[in-house]
Design a protein around this motif. Sequence first.
Motif, PDB file in Angstrom:
ATOM      1  N   ILE A  65     -14.522  10.801 -37.653  1.00  0.00           N
ATOM      2  CA  ILE A  65     -15.092   9.452 -37.600  1.00  0.00           C
ATOM      3  C   ILE A  65     -14.051   8.428 -38.034  1.00  0.00           C
ATOM      4  N   ALA A  66     -13.374   8.718 -39.157  1.00  0.00           N
ATOM      5  CA  ALA A  66     -12.348   7.796 -39.647  1.00  0.00           C
ATOM      6  C   ALA A  66     -11.213   7.658 -38.645  1.00  0.00           C
ATOM      7  N   TYR A 109     -17.230   7.909 -52.494  1.00  0.00           N
ATOM      8  CA  TYR A 109     -17.433   8.823 -51.380  1.00  0.00           C
ATOM      9  C   TYR A 109     -18.027   8.049 -50.199  1.00  0.00           C
ATOM     10  N   SER A 110     -17.262   7.082 -49.759  1.00  0.00           N
ATOM     11  CA  SER A 110     -17.619   6.265 -48.602  1.00  0.00           C
ATOM     12  C   SER A 110     -16.337   5.656 -48.064  1.00  0.00           C
ATOM     13  N   PHE A 111     -16.339   5.288 -46.800  1.00  0.00           N
ATOM     14  CA  PHE A 111     -15.131   4.753 -46.184  1.00  0.00           C
ATOM     15  C   PHE A 111     -14.790   3.380 -46.766  1.00  0.00           C
ATOM     16  N   SER A 112     -13.494   3.126 -46.912  1.00  0.00           N
ATOM     17  CA  SER A 112     -13.050   1.821 -47.419  1.00  0.00           C
ATOM     18  C   SER A 112     -13.466   0.703 -46.476  1.00  0.00           C
ATOM     19  N   PHE A 113     -13.600   1.021 -45.181  1.00  0.00           N
ATOM     20  CA  PHE A 113     -13.948   0.015 -44.177  1.00  0.00           C
ATOM     21  C   PHE A 113     -15.456  -0.084 -43.945  1.00  0.00           C
ATOM     22  N   ALA A 114     -16.245   0.717 -44.659  1.00  0.00           N
ATOM     23  CA  ALA A 114     -17.698   0.687 -44.448  1.00  0.00           C
ATOM     24  C   ALA A 114     -18.443   0.969 -45.753  1.00  0.00           C
ATOM     25  N   PRO A 115     -18.363   0.043 -46.719  1.00  0.00           N
ATOM     26  CA  PRO A 115     -19.123   0.236 -47.960  1.00  0.00           C
ATOM     27  C   PRO A 115     -20.623   0.205 -47.672  1.00  0.00           C
ATOM     28  N   SER A 116     -21.387   0.936 -48.488  1.00  0.00           N
ATOM     29  CA  SER A 116     -22.831   1.001 -48.276  1.00  0.00           C
ATOM     30  C   SER A 116     -23.566   0.577 -49.545  1.00  0.00           C
ATOM     31  N   TYR A 117     -24.651  -0.108 -49.359  1.00  0.00           N
ATOM     32  CA  TYR A 117     -25.500  -0.513 -50.471  1.00  0.00           C
ATOM     33  C   TYR A 117     -26.789   0.320 -50.508  1.00  0.00           C
ATOM     34  N   LYS A 118     -26.863   1.354 -49.675  1.00  0.00           N
ATOM     35  CA  LYS A 118     -28.111   2.104 -49.517  1.00  0.00           C
ATOM     36  C   LYS A 118     -28.231   3.318 -50.435  1.00  0.00           C
ATOM     37  N   GLN A 276     -19.705  -3.548 -55.948  1.00  0.00           N
ATOM     38  CA  GLN A 276     -19.304  -2.234 -55.442  1.00  0.00           C
ATOM     39  C   GLN A 276     -17.789  -2.060 -55.485  1.00  0.00           C
ATOM     40  N   GLN A 277     -17.066  -3.128 -55.237  1.00  0.00           N
ATOM     41  CA  GLN A 277     -15.606  -3.049 -55.306  1.00  0.00           C
ATOM     42  C   GLN A 277     -15.156  -2.694 -56.722  1.00  0.00           C
ATOM     43  N   LYS A 278     -15.762  -3.331 -57.715  1.00  0.00           N
ATOM     44  CA  LYS A 278     -15.435  -3.024 -59.110  1.00  0.00           C
ATOM     45  C   LYS A 278     -15.868  -1.601 -59.460  1.00  0.00           C
ATOM     46  N   TRP A 279     -17.028  -1.225 -58.976  1.00  0.00           N
ATOM     47  CA  TRP A 279     -17.567   0.122 -59.205  1.00  0.00           C
ATOM     48  C   TRP A 279     -16.622   1.165 -58.607  1.00  0.00           C
ATOM     49  N   ARG A 280     -16.203   0.913 -57.385  1.00  0.00           N
ATOM     50  CA  ARG A 280     -15.282   1.819 -56.702  1.00  0.00           C
ATOM     51  C   ARG A 280     -13.967   1.945 -57.483  1.00  0.00           C
ATOM     52  N   GLY A 281     -13.453   0.824 -57.959  1.00  0.00           N
ATOM     53  CA  GLY A 281     -12.216   0.831 -58.732  1.00  0.00           C
ATOM     54  C   GLY A 281     -12.348   1.572 -60.047  1.00  0.00           C
ATOM     55  N   PHE A 440     -12.781  13.273 -50.674  1.00  0.00           N
ATOM     56  CA  PHE A 440     -12.199  13.765 -49.427  1.00  0.00           C
ATOM     57  C   PHE A 440     -12.008  12.618 -48.448  1.00  0.00           C
ATOM     58  N   ILE A 441     -12.928  11.678 -48.480  1.00  0.00           N
ATOM     59  CA  ILE A 441     -12.861  10.557 -47.537  1.00  0.00           C
ATOM     60  C   ILE A 441     -11.608   9.726 -47.780  1.00  0.00           C
ATOM     61  N   GLY A 442     -11.321   9.440 -49.043  1.00  0.00           N
ATOM     62  CA  GLY A 442     -10.136   8.660 -49.369  1.00  0.00           C
ATOM     63  C   GLY A 442      -8.848   9.360 -48.977  1.00  0.00           C
ATOM     64  N   ILE A 443      -8.800  10.679 -49.197  1.00  0.00           N
ATOM     65  CA  ILE A 443      -7.609  11.443 -48.823  1.00  0.00           C
ATOM     66  C   ILE A 443      -7.447  11.457 -47.308  1.00  0.00           C
ATOM     67  N   ALA A 444      -8.551  11.673 -46.591  1.00  0.00           N
ATOM     68  CA  ALA A 444      -8.496  11.692 -45.128  1.00  0.00           C
ATOM     69  C   ALA A 444      -8.041  10.338 -44.582  1.00  0.00           C
ATOM     70  N   GLU A 445      -8.526   9.270 -45.164  1.00  0.00           N
ATOM     71  CA  GLU A 445      -8.101   7.941 -44.707  1.00  0.00           C
ATOM     72  C   GLU A 445      -6.604   7.745 -44.879  1.00  0.00           C
ATOM     73  N   ALA A 446      -6.062   8.199 -46.016  1.00  0.00           N
ATOM     74  CA  ALA A 446      -4.627   8.069 -46.259  1.00  0.00           C
ATOM     75  C   ALA A 446      -3.832   8.868 -45.227  1.00  0.00           C
ATOM     76  N   GLN A 447      -4.276  10.085 -44.949  1.00  0.00           N
ATOM     77  CA  GLN A 447      -3.607  10.890 -43.928  1.00  0.00           C
ATOM     78  C   GLN A 447      -3.666  10.227 -42.563  1.00  0.00           C
ATOM     79  N   LEU A 448      -4.801   9.662 -42.243  1.00  0.00           N
ATOM     80  CA  LEU A 448      -4.965   9.055 -40.925  1.00  0.00           C
ATOM     81  C   LEU A 448      -4.125   7.793 -40.762  1.00  0.00           C
ATOM     82  N   ASP A 449      -3.842   7.098 -41.840  1.00  0.00           N
ATOM     83  CA  ASP A 449      -2.907   5.975 -41.762  1.00  0.00           C
ATOM     84  C   ASP A 449      -1.528   6.478 -41.326  1.00  0.00           C
ATOM     85  N   TYR A 450      -1.133   7.605 -41.892  1.00  0.00           N
ATOM     86  CA  TYR A 450       0.139   8.241 -41.525  1.00  0.00           C
ATOM     87  C   TYR A 450       0.116   8.665 -40.055  1.00  0.00           C
TER      88      TYR A 450
END
Length: 532
Positions: A65-66, A109-118, A276-281, A440-450
């Motif tokens: 998906i990412a 455990y959510s995509f950086s480009f799709a934060p969720s409030y649910k 959520q940004q502060k929470w994520r950080g 895992f999502i954050g690691i996958a996103e970093a790999q996909l940037d590469y």
Amino acid sequence: MNIKTELDVALTNDDATTLQNSKPVIAKPTKKRSSAKAKNTADHNVQMPSHLYDTIVVGAGISGIAAAVKLNKVGYDNYIVIEKADRVGGAWRENTYPGCGCDVPSALYSFSFAPSYKWSHLFAKQPEILSYLEDVTEQFDLQQKIEFNNELINAKWDEDKHLWQLETQKGTYQAKTVIFSTGPITEPSMPKLKGIETFKGEMFHSARWNHDCDLSAKRIAVIGTGASAIQFVPQIQPLASELIIFQRTAPWVLPKPDFPLGEKGKLLVEKIPAIQQKWRGAVASSLNMINFGLRNPKFLEPVNFLSRKLLSWQIPDRQLLKNATPNFSIGCKRLLFANNYYPALQADNTHLIPYGLVEVQGNTVIAANGERHDVDVIIWGTGFEVSHPSIGKRVSNAQGQLLADLWKDSSPEAFLGTSIEGVPNAFLVLGPNILVYDSFIGIAEAQLDYIVSALMKMKSLKFIRFEIKKEVVRKHNFKLQKQLQTTVFNSGGCKSYYLDAHGRNFAAWPWSLAKLKQQLKEMNLQHYDIVH
């Protein structure tokens, strides 16, 4: 979107030097084939589609998906995602056992480009995570790029054409590059035990949970006490007449700081995204501290002491405490979190056997200490074949060798968990030695940037073949394995799934997450042999 602008990647000095020194090779033209409607036939005798894809992504879990989102973002649209199932989700689609959930807080455990409030809890449950992945797929209009019910059968590199040939359920596809995003936890591990074929009751793996099996008033044997078992054991314990748990090694199970967020909490997060940004950080900072301890075990000594004290307060029974106390340093195996596992162990109908299961005789299960119990159901909580990824059974390298055959006497290795020696024009997401205690999502996103940076360079600089250099892989893994020796994974006194049969750590990343992301920021062409 201006596609030409998006794909116009500037050469760095290193890239220019690499291309100047690379040997030009002219690829043979690919013969056009008549298109045919894909059919799901038993012998896969389907005509090859005429279309040549720039990339095919295999798997529509979190990584697939990412990958689709990031490819769309840069205007890279000549690709498809093939998925064996009829919906997205990967591991979160397959694992539906009672109590299944994430052990990383939802904010991370959510995509950086799709934060969720649910999210209903600080730690999300499986149904919510699967729903989230489906929502993201719809939000970014990815359905049109995903071919469902189209399982990869094999992938072979055509050296003459510099293309990948992918045989699938629906026919054979051609692509210039492939992204294998099938994940590390896909194939359940099933021990081979004497007499297992004689068992007459219900038997299934936690990753293939049989929801039609009524566990009420049943005598249940649970094999294993890993990440899945500590979640489903508390859920099935009240149902069972007797619950027998076979445990080869006691795990560390720490209190889980989970709580419901409530409707007001979710509404607040929706209205004020900064929360959520502060929470994520904050979550990321906490996990960085844990990772520091895993890399520097001496800092874990106070944690070991406090954890043993906490365990003694939770389990008053001396014998059960002895059986449930790990004999290795915390962090040597995967950290587990639960608030209801130890209470389930102390229930009147639960019996913990601190030995593995060695034999089955009819409906009698026999432990390594000779203890015997008659049971109606066996549930395997024995994890996954992480040291021998199932994708290796379907992918051949440039020499035509099946990766599974190359890995059978050891475990896989790669460069940055992404590029495999001898496998040109291909990437692996969440591959060997890339795991840190994080999402895992954050690691996958970093790999996909590469990966996306590599695909963009390939388009812009017009090279047709790239393959990681042997010496780059060897040097990287030598340094990596040397650094791992001082981490808790290798020195903590346990035998975890991070280690293969020879004691080689094929899973963990021994440095900081920041260093991993820095190295994955962009593909360096000097690390690859390039053909144009």
